[in-house]
Enzyme design. Structure first.
Site, PDB file in Angstrom:
ATOM      1  N   ASN A 265       0.995  -1.148   0.168  1.00  0.00           N
ATOM      2  CA  ASN A 265       0.002  -0.015  -0.107  1.00  0.00           C
ATOM      3  C   ASN A 265       1.030   1.336  -0.138  1.00  0.00           C
ATOM      4  O   ASN A 265       1.542   1.498   1.100  1.00  0.00           O
ATOM      5  CB  ASN A 265      -0.947   0.076   1.374  1.00  0.00           C
ATOM      6  CG  ASN A 265      -1.801   1.122   1.439  1.00  0.00           C
ATOM      7  OD1 ASN A 265      -1.835   2.218   0.427  1.00  0.00           O
ATOM      8  ND2 ASN A 265      -2.203   1.560   2.629  1.00  0.00           N
ATOM      9  N   TRP A 266       1.148   1.800  -1.118  1.00  0.00           N
ATOM     10  CA  TRP A 266       1.996   3.023  -1.217  1.00  0.00           C
ATOM     11  C   TRP A 266       1.433   4.406  -0.593  1.00  0.00           C
ATOM     12  O   TRP A 266       1.965   5.215  -0.548  1.00  0.00           O
ATOM     13  CB  TRP A 266       2.237   3.230  -2.867  1.00  0.00           C
ATOM     14  CG  TRP A 266       3.066   2.256  -3.308  1.00  0.00           C
ATOM     15  CD1 TRP A 266       3.269   1.130  -2.810  1.00  0.00           C
ATOM     16  CD2 TRP A 266       3.091   2.048  -4.817  1.00  0.00           C
ATOM     17  NE1 TRP A 266       4.002   0.131  -3.574  1.00  0.00           N
ATOM     18  CE2 TRP A 266       4.096   0.910  -4.945  1.00  0.00           C
ATOM     19  CE3 TRP A 266       3.163   2.770  -5.905  1.00  0.00           C
ATOM     20  CZ2 TRP A 266       4.700   0.279  -6.146  1.00  0.00           C
ATOM     21  CZ3 TRP A 266       3.644   2.365  -7.136  1.00  0.00           C
ATOM     22  CH2 TRP A 266       4.217   1.083  -7.342  1.00  0.00           C
ATOM     23  N   LYS A 267       0.057   4.367  -0.173  1.00  0.00           N
ATOM     24  CA  LYS A 267      -0.409   5.432   0.443  1.00  0.00           C
ATOM     25  C   LYS A 267      -0.355   6.797  -0.111  1.00  0.00           C
ATOM     26  O   LYS A 267      -0.012   6.663  -1.250  1.00  0.00           O
ATOM     27  CB  LYS A 267       0.107   5.721   2.056  1.00  0.00           C
ATOM     28  CG  LYS A 267      -0.012   4.414   2.625  1.00  0.00           C
ATOM     29  CD  LYS A 267       0.128   4.552   4.161  1.00  0.00           C
ATOM     30  CE  LYS A 267       0.483   3.216   5.046  1.00  0.00           C
ATOM     31  NZ  LYS A 267       0.440   3.245   6.481  1.00  0.00           N
TER      32      LYS A 267
ATOM     33  N   HIS B  54      -9.561   0.869   5.094  1.00  0.00           N
ATOM     34  CA  HIS B  54      -8.466   1.147   5.663  1.00  0.00           C
ATOM     35  C   HIS B  54      -8.621   1.869   7.102  1.00  0.00           C
ATOM     36  O   HIS B  54      -9.225   2.771   6.933  1.00  0.00           O
ATOM     37  CB  HIS B  54      -7.100   1.355   4.787  1.00  0.00           C
ATOM     38  CG  HIS B  54      -5.972   1.849   5.354  1.00  0.00           C
ATOM     39  ND1 HIS B  54      -5.457   2.398   6.352  1.00  0.00           N
ATOM     40  CD2 HIS B  54      -4.736   0.777   5.171  1.00  0.00           C
ATOM     41  CE1 HIS B  54      -4.327   2.129   6.547  1.00  0.00           C
ATOM     42  NE2 HIS B  54      -3.871   1.209   5.669  1.00  0.00           N
TER      43      HIS B  54
ATOM     44  N   GLU C 157      -6.717   4.342   8.131  1.00  0.00           N
ATOM     45  CA  GLU C 157      -6.459   5.661   7.990  1.00  0.00           C
ATOM     46  C   GLU C 157      -7.807   6.345   7.387  1.00  0.00           C
ATOM     47  O   GLU C 157      -7.796   7.493   7.617  1.00  0.00           O
ATOM     48  CB  GLU C 157      -5.375   5.936   6.944  1.00  0.00           C
ATOM     49  CG  GLU C 157      -3.946   5.300   7.875  1.00  0.00           C
ATOM     50  CD  GLU C 157      -2.576   4.999   7.040  1.00  0.00           C
ATOM     51  OE1 GLU C 157      -2.812   5.296   5.752  1.00  0.00           O
ATOM     52  OE2 GLU C 157      -1.641   4.409   7.453  1.00  0.00           O
TER      53      GLU C 157
ATOM     54  N   GLU D  35      -5.255  -5.691  10.486  1.00  0.00           N
ATOM     55  CA  GLU D  35      -4.455  -4.460  10.690  1.00  0.00           C
ATOM     56  C   GLU D  35      -4.637  -3.708  11.901  1.00  0.00           C
ATOM     57  O   GLU D  35      -5.434  -3.057  12.165  1.00  0.00           O
ATOM     58  CB  GLU D  35      -4.729  -3.646   9.370  1.00  0.00           C
ATOM     59  CG  GLU D  35      -4.299  -3.933   8.252  1.00  0.00           C
ATOM     60  CD  GLU D  35      -3.602  -3.206   7.346  1.00  0.00           C
ATOM     61  OE1 GLU D  35      -2.457  -3.221   6.802  1.00  0.00           O
ATOM     62  OE2 GLU D  35      -4.274  -1.936   6.942  1.00  0.00           O
TER      63      GLU D  35
ATOM     64  N   GLY E  70       2.357   1.667  10.901  1.00  0.00           N
ATOM     65  CA  GLY E  70       3.347   2.772  10.918  1.00  0.00           C
ATOM     66  C   GLY E  70       3.953   3.260  12.213  1.00  0.00           C
ATOM     67  O   GLY E  70       4.586   4.266  12.312  1.00  0.00           O
TER      68      GLY E  70
ATOM     69  N   SER F 266       3.373  -2.740  10.165  1.00  0.00           N
ATOM     70  CA  SER F 266       4.883  -2.607  10.295  1.00  0.00           C
ATOM     71  C   SER F 266       5.531  -4.032  10.100  1.00  0.00           C
ATOM     72  O   SER F 266       6.488  -4.246  10.869  1.00  0.00           O
ATOM     73  CB  SER F 266       5.326  -2.335  11.697  1.00  0.00           C
ATOM     74  OG  SER F 266       4.764  -1.018  12.210  1.00  0.00           O
TER      75      SER F 266
ATOM     76  N   GLY G 151       2.754  -1.393   4.320  1.00  0.00           N
ATOM     77  CA  GLY G 151       2.774   0.033   4.015  1.00  0.00           C
ATOM     78  C   GLY G 151       4.128   0.658   3.672  1.00  0.00           C
ATOM     79  O   GLY G 151       4.750   0.532   2.695  1.00  0.00           O
ATOM     80  N   GLY G 152       4.993   1.079   4.826  1.00  0.00           N
ATOM     81  CA  GLY G 152       6.015   1.731   4.674  1.00  0.00           C
ATOM     82  C   GLY G 152       7.271   0.915   3.905  1.00  0.00           C
ATOM     83  O   GLY G 152       8.063   1.692   3.174  1.00  0.00           O
TER      84      GLY G 152
HETATM   85  C1  PEP Z   1      -0.836  -0.268   6.214  1.00  0.00           C
HETATM   86  O1  PEP Z   1      -0.736   0.821   5.371  1.00  0.00           O
HETATM   87  O2  PEP Z   1      -1.670  -1.041   5.674  1.00  0.00           O
HETATM   88  C2  PEP Z   1       0.213  -0.605   6.829  1.00  0.00           C
HETATM   89  C3  PEP Z   1       0.316  -1.764   7.249  1.00  0.00           C
HETATM   90  O3  PEP Z   1       1.366   0.252   7.117  1.00  0.00           O
HETATM   91  P1  PEP Z   1       2.938  -0.047   7.687  1.00  0.00           P
HETATM   92  O4  PEP Z   1       3.278  -1.584   7.068  1.00  0.00           O
HETATM   93  O5  PEP Z   1       3.529   1.157   7.514  1.00  0.00           O
HETATM   94  O6  PEP Z   1       2.390  -0.298   9.221  1.00  0.00           O
END
Ligand code: PEP
Length: 251
Positions: free
Chosen positions: A11-13, A96, A98, A168, A174, A214, A235-236
């Protein structure tokens, strides 16, 4: 036990211009050394079509980070399922955390988006997860149940087998804090049990449940080796080709 092919999703957000997205997509398809699992990237809307074009014919699939529930109309700023599908995506993230946090999304709007995804031929990846305080006060299962029941209210048993769920825990997104392998497996087992009760055993056994929060190359193998973990939503660590490829090649 059903054999579920693993799915590694990025997920490039709100990151990367079109040019940067194309560069990352090219690095991923060039570095991918396996075809025994599914790989997915979810770029921003402006990059969706060019990235899908760049990845056409490769093993890396494309998804959207969100979709609106109406197909077209006077909804300034929104993007619909048919538009996303026509751009070359085959998945869409729904609900999600966010989106829930910053854009007041609810179970009700998640249900509308799940329905819109099906209608448009997209596979919804429904994200669920509890806050730290909810976990610490013993409410994890109740929170997951209400998120699942609300978002899947209109889903038939026939549709449900094709869904993807992403567990999640919000406290792990994050933050650098990952659920332990056992915590992830336990939450996934609860979700699968709930799905078996709500739909049937066959649906619950065939449907993929991803872990997100993470995930990095260093912790991916432990999570992916859990019996109930069918993949990861990253994500990251999906923003850099070598770390995302490190996760893909971790097991
Ligand atoms: C996400 O955006 O779904 C996520 C899990 O982010 P991260 O891996 O950065 O925690």
């Amino acid at each position: 036990m059903a054999l579920r092919r693993k799915l590694i999703a990025g997920n490039w957000k709100l990151h990367k211009t079109v040019e940067e997205s194309l560069e990352l997509a090219g690095q991923l398809s060039a570095g991918l050394k396996r075809d025994d699992l599914d790989v997915l990237v979810c770029p921003t809307f402006p990059a969706l079509f060019p990235v899908a074009q760049r990845l056409k014919g490769t093993a890396v699939k494309v998804g959207a980070q969100n979709l609106f529930w109406e197909d077209q109309g006077a909804f300034t700023g929104e993007v619909s399922g048919p538009m996303i599908k026509a751009a070359g995506a085959i998945y869409a993230l729904v609900g999600h955390s966010e989106r829930r946090l910053h854009f007041a999304e609810s179970e009700k709007t998640a249900a509308l988006r799940v329905a819109a995804a099906w209608r448009s031929g997209l596979t919804p990846i429904l994200c669920v997860g509890e806050l730290l305080q909810e976990r610490e006060t013993g409410r994890m299962e109740g929170v997951l149940e209400s998120q699942l029941a609300g978002a899947l209210a209109g889903v038939s048993t026939a549709q449900a087998g094709g869904l993807v769920i992403a567990y999640e825990p919000v406290w792990a997104i994050g933050t650098g804090k990952t659920a332990s392998d056992a915590q992830a497996n336990e939450a996934h087992a609860y979700i699968r049990g709930w799905l078996s009760y709500r739909f049937d055993k066959h649906v619950a056994e065939s449907l993929k449940i991803l872990y997100g929060g993470s995930v990095k190359p260093a912790n991916a193998a432990g999570l992916l080796n859990q019996s109930e973990v069918d993949g990861v939503l990253v994500g990251g660590a999906s923003l850099d080709a070598s770390s995302f490829l490190g996760i893909i090649h971790a097991i």
